[in-house]
Enzyme design. Structure first.
Site, PDB file in Angstrom:
ATOM      1  N   PHE A   1       0.845  -1.198   0.000  1.00  0.00           N
ATOM      2  CA  PHE A   1       0.000   0.000   0.000  1.00  0.00           C
ATOM      3  C   PHE A   1       0.876   1.243   0.000  1.00  0.00           C
ATOM      4  O   PHE A   1       2.068   1.204   0.321  1.00  0.00           O
ATOM      5  CB  PHE A   1      -0.965   0.008   1.196  1.00  0.00           C
ATOM      6  N   CYS A   2       0.264   2.365  -0.397  1.00  0.00           N
ATOM      7  CA  CYS A   2       0.939   3.663  -0.421  1.00  0.00           C
ATOM      8  C   CYS A   2      -0.132   4.745  -0.307  1.00  0.00           C
ATOM      9  O   CYS A   2      -1.286   4.452  -0.009  1.00  0.00           O
ATOM     10  CB  CYS A   2       1.771   3.823  -1.689  1.00  0.00           C
ATOM     11  N   THR A   3       0.219   5.990  -0.553  1.00  0.00           N
ATOM     12  CA  THR A   3      -0.717   7.098  -0.324  1.00  0.00           C
ATOM     13  C   THR A   3      -1.922   7.048  -1.253  1.00  0.00           C
ATOM     14  O   THR A   3      -3.069   7.027  -0.807  1.00  0.00           O
ATOM     15  CB  THR A   3       0.005   8.448  -0.499  1.00  0.00           C
TER      16      THR A   3
END
Length: 321
Positions: A192-194
């Protein structure tokens, strides 16, 4: 898929659009396309950054609603194979200082050849299904963001690669990931990331390296915060964003973190009350990094910004600390 935060519109005059798409873009159209974006931005007081490469487009823009709408019409003219992933939010002031539209080699820089998210990426995990991946003992969850972002907030139990830039992620994969997977016999990897772009590209890297079960959070943290009720959320802290709001809370509104404008590090309320913190001048991260001459330059910069703020009230939230 288009996500809208229309409920934030009350008393917020500026609309923010964060978007990306890994879709092939022909070299011959890029220069003209970027020129048209600059014209629209100038006409409608839209600011932010748009990056275009052969692998796709990535950007975050802020402006009056009609300006962002005009920009989106131009974005739609690209007729991308993969529709733009767009997330909207609202703010009371302009979130960026200027507009930049640039041609780049990558829309998010990893610096590794033969990683092509236009052709191969991991499997999307929708926000409503993400908690199940967090709870699965056979899934290794990895935060693909940088150390300073993770310090502001993350999901419980997620692995922190402790990188300072996305360029360092491939080296971490090469040196650390295989041993992590062997420790507990993990069967899946969930990234996951922003906003989804870094974890999507990271998933392409992992597949190229031979990791078979690779998943990534569709729309990233921001979409998770938008779609998952707060009482069901597994998110802890705030979500760092690359604009002058600094970090967003679960309601996707600016949170309590500020930015040190000497070194660029995010600061919690506790940091802001620390003995080394002087707004716009220094914080505990950088108190030993700068000279007295540097700090005097920072003070003069702040005085200059304050004068601009008096001339153009409400036009920018720079700086906040």
């Amino acid at each position: 898929m288009i996500n809208s935060f229309e409920s934030q519109k009350v008393d917020n005059d500026y609309k923010i659009a964060a978007f990306y798409s890994f879709s092939p873009i022909a070299e011959k159209v890029i220069t003209t396309f970027l020129s048209k974006l600059r014209i629209i931005a100038e006409k409608h007081n839209v600011r932010g950054t748009v990056l275009v490469a052969l692998e796709g487009i990535n950007g975050t823009i802020c402006g009056p609603v009609e300006g962002v709408t005009a920009m989106q019409k131009q974005l739609d003219s690209l007729d991308l194979e993969t529709p733009l992933e767009i997330k909207y939010s609202y703010t009371s002031r302009q979130a960026f200082r200027r507009f930049k539209a640039r041609r780049k080699n990558e829309i998010v820089t990893m610096g590794v050849e033969n990683v092509d998210p236009c052709k191969t990426t991991g499997k999307y995990v929708e926000p409503e299904d993400w908690n199940a991946f967090l709870d699965d003992p056979l899934t290794l969850v990895i935060d693909t963001r940088n150390e300073y972002e993770i310090s502001v907030g993350s999901f419980d139990g997620a692995v922190n690669p402790r990188t300072d830039s996305f360029r360092e992620f491939p080296e971490w994969v090469d040196k650390k990931l295989h041993s992590l997977l062997k420790k507990k016999s993990f069967k899946k990897i969930a990234l996951f990331c922003t906003g989804g772009i870094r974890c999507e590209k990271a998933s392409a890297l992992l597949l190229r390296e031979g990791f078979p079960e690779v998943h990534h959070l569709h729309g990233g943290i921001l979409r998770y915060l938008e779609e998952v009720p707060e009482n069901e959320s597994r998110w802890n802290g705030e979500c760092f964003v690359f604009d002058q709001r600094v970090a967003l809370n679960h309601k996707l509104m600016p949170g309590v973190y500020k930015l040190c404008f000497a070194c660029g590090m995010p600061l919690s309320p506790q940091d802001q009350n620390g003995k080394y913190y002087i707004p716009s001048i220094q914080c505990h991260h950088c108190v030993d990094l700068f000279s007295d001459d540097d700090r005097e330059r920072f003070r003069e910069r702040q005085r200059h910004i304050a004068r601009l703020g008096e001339r153009f009230p409400g036009n920018s939230i720079w700086p906040s600390a």
